[in-house]
Design a protein around this motif. Structure first.
Motif, PDB file in Angstrom:
ATOM      1  N   GLN A 165      29.646 -76.576   7.557  1.00 18.68           N
ATOM      2  CA  GLN A 165      30.291 -76.275   8.597  1.00 18.68           C
ATOM      3  C   GLN A 165      30.019 -75.046  10.577  1.00 18.68           C
ATOM      4  OE1 GLN A 165      34.277 -76.214   7.155  1.00 18.68           O
ATOM      5  NE2 GLN A 165      34.424 -78.209   9.643  1.00 18.68           N
ATOM      6  N   PHE A 166      29.805 -74.528  11.089  1.00 15.78           N
ATOM      7  CA  PHE A 166      29.431 -73.413  11.562  1.00 15.78           C
ATOM      8  C   PHE A 166      30.015 -73.769  12.964  1.00 15.78           C
ATOM      9  CE2 PHE A 166      24.848 -73.450   9.558  1.00 15.78           C
ATOM     10  CZ  PHE A 166      25.117 -72.971   8.810  1.00 15.78           C
ATOM     11  N   ARG A 167      31.152 -72.557  13.212  1.00 17.73           N
ATOM     12  CA  ARG A 167      31.723 -72.413  14.540  1.00 17.73           C
ATOM     13  C   ARG A 167      30.405 -72.673  15.912  1.00 17.73           C
ATOM     14  NH1 ARG A 167      34.123 -68.454  13.065  1.00 17.73           N
ATOM     15  NH2 ARG A 167      35.667 -69.596  12.640  1.00 17.73           N
ATOM     16  N   HIS A 168      29.261 -72.578  15.844  1.00 20.40           N
ATOM     17  CA  HIS A 168      27.638 -72.328  16.969  1.00 20.40           C
ATOM     18  C   HIS A 168      27.422 -73.289  17.190  1.00 20.40           C
ATOM     19  CE1 HIS A 168      25.930 -70.160  13.432  1.00 20.40           C
ATOM     20  NE2 HIS A 168      24.729 -71.921  13.636  1.00 20.40           N
ATOM     21  N   SER A 169      26.755 -74.047  18.564  1.00 20.88           N
ATOM     22  CA  SER A 169      26.239 -75.335  18.560  1.00 20.88           C
ATOM     23  C   SER A 169      25.437 -75.539  17.754  1.00 20.88           C
ATOM     24  CB  SER A 169      26.377 -75.350  19.870  1.00 20.88           C
ATOM     25  OG  SER A 169      25.345 -74.309  20.093  1.00 20.88           O
ATOM     26  N   ALA A 170      24.235 -76.398  17.398  1.00 23.19           N
ATOM     27  CA  ALA A 170      23.698 -76.625  17.131  1.00 23.19           C
ATOM     28  C   ALA A 170      22.075 -76.401  17.831  1.00 23.19           C
ATOM     29  CB  ALA A 170      22.913 -77.932  17.180  1.00 23.19           C
ATOM     30  N   PRO A 171      21.159 -75.866  17.319  1.00 24.89           N
ATOM     31  CA  PRO A 171      19.755 -75.315  18.015  1.00 24.89           C
ATOM     32  C   PRO A 171      19.092 -76.551  18.669  1.00 24.89           C
ATOM     33  CG  PRO A 171      19.287 -75.965  15.944  1.00 24.89           C
ATOM     34  CD  PRO A 171      20.910 -76.331  16.071  1.00 24.89           C
ATOM     35  N   GLU A 172      18.325 -76.441  19.717  1.00 25.69           N
ATOM     36  CA  GLU A 172      17.427 -77.890  20.440  1.00 25.69           C
ATOM     37  C   GLU A 172      17.001 -78.158  18.994  1.00 25.69           C
ATOM     38  OE1 GLU A 172      13.806 -78.234  24.055  1.00 25.69           O
ATOM     39  OE2 GLU A 172      14.782 -76.314  23.113  1.00 25.69           O
ATOM     40  N   ASN A 173      16.214 -77.458  18.293  1.00 17.93           N
ATOM     41  CA  ASN A 173      15.594 -78.797  16.917  1.00 17.93           C
ATOM     42  C   ASN A 173      16.546 -78.251  15.580  1.00 17.93           C
ATOM     43  OD1 ASN A 173      14.415 -80.128  15.153  1.00 17.93           O
ATOM     44  ND2 ASN A 173      12.448 -78.115  15.067  1.00 17.93           N
ATOM     45  N   PRO A 174      17.378 -79.135  15.283  1.00 13.77           N
ATOM     46  CA  PRO A 174      18.156 -78.618  14.134  1.00 13.77           C
ATOM     47  C   PRO A 174      17.406 -79.413  13.013  1.00 13.77           C
ATOM     48  CG  PRO A 174      19.178 -80.955  15.072  1.00 13.77           C
ATOM     49  CD  PRO A 174      17.996 -80.765  16.366  1.00 13.77           C
ATOM     50  N   ARG A 175      16.306 -80.254  12.708  1.00 16.20           N
ATOM     51  CA  ARG A 175      15.883 -79.989  11.665  1.00 16.20           C
ATOM     52  C   ARG A 175      15.763 -79.186  10.227  1.00 16.20           C
ATOM     53  NH1 ARG A 175      11.501 -83.782  13.984  1.00 16.20           N
ATOM     54  NH2 ARG A 175      11.358 -81.736  15.389  1.00 16.20           N
ATOM     55  N   PRO A 176      15.271 -78.006  10.542  1.00 16.55           N
ATOM     56  CA  PRO A 176      15.026 -77.351   9.424  1.00 16.55           C
ATOM     57  C   PRO A 176      16.773 -76.774   8.927  1.00 16.55           C
ATOM     58  CG  PRO A 176      14.231 -76.491  11.790  1.00 16.55           C
ATOM     59  CD  PRO A 176      14.780 -78.000  11.969  1.00 16.55           C
TER      60      PRO A 176
END
Length: 334
Positions: A165-176
């Motif tokens: 779990q992360f408190r921050h939002s997903a990056p534009e490309n979360p695949r990595p």
């Protein structure tokens, strides 16, 4: 300590940039990049990682840094880690001692029927003020990525946690991030945490070979087994119970196995109060949500235990002299 910056300079250079220039941007003495024995503030360390990611143009800078670093950089604590015989014991060693050697990161454990969840939270110390960067994404992902690398050393390269779990939002490309942490990954959560299954917690660990460290000599394990400072214990309990909307002085005292009166007395001996720690925790978490998550004001206020968004706004303005919306606007404007 500046050993937390191990490998950063060479990684920045691999992108074609000067690590010393980035250090000067964040008011870090460049020599700290090359010497492991200097004292640096956690806020400056956070700033350097965020600025390096921006300058190098790599949102996943910390994922590249993690395999260069490791638990052996924790100095004397490394010897306790090496003595763990099971995964369960190893997790408890990390939770009990990490904050003594890496004060930026809080690492409490939460146990349930699924296993043990270890939180790797970037705590912001108020005396640091606000640095050049306000996001904590890089330092949080670095701590979690180092944990993943070390666990895979112990349990095999294909090991995956039950949940990340992360408190921050997903990056534009979360695949990595999905590729590295696994498919059981979620964002905008109420904690930065990794869940290790019950079955994995019971697994025995083969003797861990030593690695070169920067310490001239290690203290003995007996010297290391000191208690976490009481103020940090209270702070961790507050942050955990805030997620359950149960962070009253009585519930925090109960979680620590003492009376509320004893808790208040011991905090006064440390020149602080429960209310002060409670307010600092809520301000700190509010800043992280506003900086790094996609949550709206109502959702943030609920997670921090406010009755409504208006109450959250009044609290935030009291402590930071601006409304949360004005603060978010400043962040969006850089």
């Amino acid at each position: 300590m500046s050993r937390a910056l191990t490998g950063v300079a060479s990684l920045v250079e691999s992108y074609g940039y000067d690590p010393d220039d980035i250090a000067r941007r964040v008011d870090l003495e460049p020599s700290a990049l090359y010497r492991p024995d200097l004292l640096i503030e956690g806020g400056v360390f956070n700033d350097y990682l965020e600025e390096a990611a921006l300058v190098c143009g790599d949102r996943f800078f910390s994922l590249k840094l993690a395999p260069i670093q490791g638990w052996h950089l924790l100095g004397p604590m490394w010897q306790l880690i090496r003595q763990a015989e099971t995964v369960d014991e190893l997790l408890r060693v990390i939770a009990a001692h990490l904050e003594s050697y890496a004060s930026t990161i809080s690492s409490p454990l939460v146990e349930d029927e699924r296993g043990i969840s270890i939180s790797l939270e970037a705590r912001w110390d108020p005396h640091w003020g606000r640095g050049l960067n306000t996001s904590r994404v890089q330092v949080v992902e670095l701590a979690c990525a180092i944990f993943m690398h070390e666990m895979r050393r112990l349990l095999g390269t294909n090991w995956r946690p039950e949940l990340v779990q992360f408190r921050h939002s997903a990056p534009e490309n979360p695949r990595p991030l999905y590729k590295f942490f696994g498919e059981k990954l979620s964002f905008n959560q109420d904690a930065n945490a990794i869940l290790v299954s019950q079955a994995d917690c019971k697994r025995t660990i083969a003797p861990i070979p030593d690695r070169p460290t920067f310490a001239v000599q290690h203290e003995t394990p007996v010297d290391l087994k000191r208690n976490l400072p009481f103020v940090l214990e209270v702070d961790r309990a507050i942050r955990l119970l805030l997620n359950k909307d149960e962070a009253s002085v009585d519930s925090v005292a109960g979680a620590l196995g003492i009376s509320a009166r004893t808790l208040q007395h011991r905090l006064r001996e440390s020149d602080t109060t429960y209310q002060s720690l409670f307010d600092i925790a809520r301000v700190d978490l509010a800043l992280e949500y506003l900086n790094d998550s996609d949550l709206n004001m109502l959702a943030i206020s609920e997670r921090l235990g406010f009755t409504d968004a208006a109450a959250f706004s009044r609290f935030f303005k009291k402590h930071l002299k601006m409304s949360p919306r004005d603060y978010a606007k400043r962040i969006s404007q850089g």
